[in-house]
Design an enzyme around this catalytic site. Sequence first.
Site, PDB file in Angstrom:
ATOM      1  N   SER A  59      25.016  26.025  -3.454  1.00 22.38           N
ATOM      2  CA  SER A  59      24.823  25.436  -2.631  1.00 22.38           C
ATOM      3  C   SER A  59      26.255  24.889  -1.785  1.00 22.38           C
ATOM      4  O   SER A  59      27.545  24.436  -1.936  1.00 22.38           O
ATOM      5  CB  SER A  59      24.189  23.339  -3.650  1.00 22.38           C
ATOM      6  OG  SER A  59      24.496  23.029  -1.746  1.00 22.38           O
ATOM      7  N   HIS A  61      26.330  22.301   0.269  1.00 19.63           N
ATOM      8  CA  HIS A  61      26.887  21.437   0.412  1.00 19.63           C
ATOM      9  C   HIS A  61      28.000  20.732  -0.846  1.00 19.63           C
ATOM     10  O   HIS A  61      28.510  19.455  -0.884  1.00 19.63           O
ATOM     11  CB  HIS A  61      25.491  20.573  -0.525  1.00 19.63           C
ATOM     12  CG  HIS A  61      24.682  20.101   0.861  1.00 19.63           C
ATOM     13  ND1 HIS A  61      24.739  19.073   1.853  1.00 19.63           N
ATOM     14  CD2 HIS A  61      23.663  20.917   0.709  1.00 19.63           C
ATOM     15  CE1 HIS A  61      23.355  19.408   2.317  1.00 19.63           C
ATOM     16  NE2 HIS A  61      22.514  20.727   2.452  1.00 19.63           N
ATOM     17  N   ASP A  68      23.155  18.195   6.347  1.00 19.37           N
ATOM     18  CA  ASP A  68      21.276  18.261   6.555  1.00 19.37           C
ATOM     19  C   ASP A  68      21.145  17.001   8.046  1.00 19.37           C
ATOM     20  O   ASP A  68      21.593  15.634   7.090  1.00 19.37           O
ATOM     21  CB  ASP A  68      20.945  17.888   5.191  1.00 19.37           C
ATOM     22  CG  ASP A  68      20.414  19.171   4.859  1.00 19.37           C
ATOM     23  OD1 ASP A  68      20.915  19.959   5.889  1.00 19.37           O
ATOM     24  OD2 ASP A  68      19.918  19.028   3.195  1.00 19.37           O
ATOM     25  N   GLU A 112      15.158  26.324   8.170  1.00 16.83           N
ATOM     26  CA  GLU A 112      16.433  24.623   7.893  1.00 16.83           C
ATOM     27  C   GLU A 112      16.492  24.582   9.172  1.00 16.83           C
ATOM     28  O   GLU A 112      17.579  24.393   8.851  1.00 16.83           O
ATOM     29  CB  GLU A 112      16.760  24.368   6.943  1.00 16.83           C
ATOM     30  CG  GLU A 112      15.752  24.763   5.531  1.00 16.83           C
ATOM     31  CD  GLU A 112      16.924  24.230   4.108  1.00 16.83           C
ATOM     32  OE1 GLU A 112      18.257  23.591   4.565  1.00 16.83           O
ATOM     33  OE2 GLU A 112      16.081  24.699   3.280  1.00 16.83           O
ATOM     34  N   HIS A 115      19.660  22.296   9.057  1.00 13.04           N
ATOM     35  CA  HIS A 115      21.195  22.084   7.891  1.00 13.04           C
ATOM     36  C   HIS A 115      21.649  23.140   8.359  1.00 13.04           C
ATOM     37  O   HIS A 115      22.095  24.375   8.856  1.00 13.04           O
ATOM     38  CB  HIS A 115      20.479  23.189   6.737  1.00 13.04           C
ATOM     39  CG  HIS A 115      21.547  23.751   5.829  1.00 13.04           C
ATOM     40  ND1 HIS A 115      21.584  22.966   4.727  1.00 13.04           N
ATOM     41  CD2 HIS A 115      22.110  24.584   6.045  1.00 13.04           C
ATOM     42  CE1 HIS A 115      22.048  23.548   3.736  1.00 13.04           C
ATOM     43  NE2 HIS A 115      22.481  24.367   4.606  1.00 13.04           N
TER      44      HIS A 115
END
Length: 147
Positions: A59, A61, A68, A112, A115
């Site tokens: 990820s 993240h 996000d 997305e 994102h």
Amino acid sequence: MYDEATEAFEKMQKDAEKDGAWFHIVSRYRSYAVQNWVYEGYKKEREHVDTFSAKPGYSEHQTGLTFDLIDTSGNLVTEPGPSKWLLKNAAKYGFVVRYQEGKEKVTGYMPESWHLRYIGKEAQDIADSGLSLEEYYGFTGGDYVDK
């Protein structure tokens, strides 16, 4: 780079609000454990989880450089106003909209619009190229996606 990304996001958010595009961070840094919890939760609920959620260890993240975004209603930013604003302007602040429509086979992920990935100075060149990060930097993405 984490602090640099935070400062850039805050400036971008203020400028977007001046233009009537509202968004806020719903998710940024995730530890391995949190990403595992997110991924496993999705896996129980839906099919093809690898097209919208990264396995722990994969990820973005986990870098702290990914944001996000949600709108003022608490929904992921998919509405045309903020989405178009981000596509047009995010690179000025060092961000790219990471998973764009038409790039699913290259990135391995569904589009997305919420994102963002902080890149820094190269973001504008990447955005202007119309390429995904995979295409721009020449690396393979999505190789662990369910087929």
